[in-house]
Write an enzyme that holds these catalytic residues in place. Structure first.
Site, PDB file in Angstrom:
ATOM      1  N   GLY A   1       0.796  -1.127   0.114  1.00 60.95           N
ATOM      2  CA  GLY A   1      -0.058   0.056   0.098  1.00 60.95           C
ATOM      3  C   GLY A   1       0.954   1.236  -0.129  1.00 60.95           C
ATOM      4  O   GLY A   1       0.686   2.273  -0.833  1.00 60.95           O
TER       5      GLY A   1
ATOM      6  N   GLY B   1       8.010  -6.600   3.628  1.00 60.96           N
ATOM      7  CA  GLY B   1       7.673  -7.553   5.022  1.00 60.96           C
ATOM      8  C   GLY B   1       6.260  -7.581   5.300  1.00 60.96           C
ATOM      9  O   GLY B   1       5.186  -6.888   4.263  1.00 60.96           O
TER      10      GLY B   1
ATOM     11  N   TYR C   1       4.287  -7.817  15.133  1.00 59.12           N
ATOM     12  CA  TYR C   1       4.676  -6.833  14.197  1.00 59.12           C
ATOM     13  C   TYR C   1       5.347  -5.690  14.677  1.00 59.12           C
ATOM     14  O   TYR C   1       6.417  -5.411  14.272  1.00 59.12           O
ATOM     15  CB  TYR C   1       3.264  -6.215  13.539  1.00 59.12           C
ATOM     16  CG  TYR C   1       3.557  -5.072  12.629  1.00 59.12           C
ATOM     17  CD1 TYR C   1       4.017  -5.114  11.326  1.00 59.12           C
ATOM     18  CD2 TYR C   1       2.779  -3.939  12.874  1.00 59.12           C
ATOM     19  CE1 TYR C   1       4.271  -4.185  10.503  1.00 59.12           C
ATOM     20  CE2 TYR C   1       3.157  -2.946  12.072  1.00 59.12           C
ATOM     21  CZ  TYR C   1       3.769  -3.059  10.861  1.00 59.12           C
ATOM     22  OH  TYR C   1       4.158  -1.801  10.317  1.00 59.12           O
TER      23      TYR C   1
END
Length: 268
Positions: free
Chosen positions: A15, A73, A139
């Site tokens: 994105g 990633g 994350y």
């Protein structure tokens, strides 16, 4: 430093990279795109498809570039093993390739989730690495690892990095919370350009947001690189507030930097 010209952009199908790809060439950069999946709309651009776990492919991708913008990633929470492979091992492989090929500058896409459990009190929050590392997810933990790796490679090998703790980079803010965390695509490109060209950064941590009226973070360290944000999420406030109302002060979105990522049991 010599101004970089050829940039490896990892995570090029994602994105943020999709928003950056049409903007960075205006600053004089030639892009080499890389992702684990094909990049739609890449046209005749130099484009590579490989997994960050493939050390030989990573080394080939880095060879001959002047700098790397590392967006590759997993970009949301996932199971630990998936995050370990893509974000921790993958970032290590990237830095080893950068070191071996003599590339001297990296812009690392870190995240506000490095500091997700920091309470939203006493705003504006301090700039850059003055905020404690309090990750809210695997994350966020992987991004804290990436920042630590960048610091190690700066001190030990002279590979300079600007780690950008990105807030919310979309075409426009989507929630009331994003009135504080939004980074417009144009400002993202301005910040990446500043991070690529500022001299003597060593390892610098900055926050990545626009000049938002409701900003949570101080942008002093980002401005010191030469970043001059031009956009403000406040132009979208009337519509978002009419649709959603002000944030409930007792809701996690208003209590912690990481918002709903701080909830227990967050599904991978």
């Amino acid at each position: 430093m010599t101004r970089p010209r050829t940039i490896l952009l990892t995570g090029a199908a994602g994105g943020v990279a999709t928003l950056l790809r049409p903007l960075l060439p205006a600053y004089g950069y030639t892009l080499r795109l890389a992702d684990i999946r094909p990049v739609d709309g890449a046209g005749g651009t130099d484009c590579l498809t490989f997994d960050l776990r493939d050390t030989n492919a990573v080394r080939e991708a880095v060879r001959g570039v002047d700098a790397v913008v590392h967006l590759g990633g997993i970009s949301l929470e996932d199971g630990f093993e998936a995050v370990l492979d893509a974000n921790i091992r993958g970032t290590y492989h990237l830095y080893e390739a950068v070191r071996a090929e003599g590339v001297r500058r990296v812009v690392f896409a870190s995240s506000n989730h490095v500091e997700g459990f920091v309470p939203l009190t006493g705003r504006p929050l301090p700039a850059g690495e003055q905020l404690p590392v309090r990750p809210d997810t695997y994350y966020g933990l992987s991004k804290a690892f990436g920042e630590g790796l960048a610091s190690l490679y700066a001190d030990k090998y002279g590979v300079e990095t600007v780690s950008v703790r990105i807030g919310s980079c979309f075409e426009r803010p989507r929630t009331v919370r994003m009135l504080s965390t939004w980074l417009s695509p144009a400002d993202c490109a301005r910040l990446v350009h500043a991070a690529l060209t500022a001299p003597d950064v060593g390892h610098t941590v900055v926050h990545g947001i626009s000049a938002n009226t409701r900003a949570w973070w101080d942008l002093t360290s980002a401005r010191a690189l030469g970043y001059a944000p031009q956009d403000d999420a406040e132009s979208y406030a009337t519509g978002l507030l009419a649709e959603h109302g002000e944030l409930d002060p007792d809701h996690v979105d208003a209590r912690f930097v990481g918002g709903h990522f701080t909830r227990t049991g967050l599904a991978p």
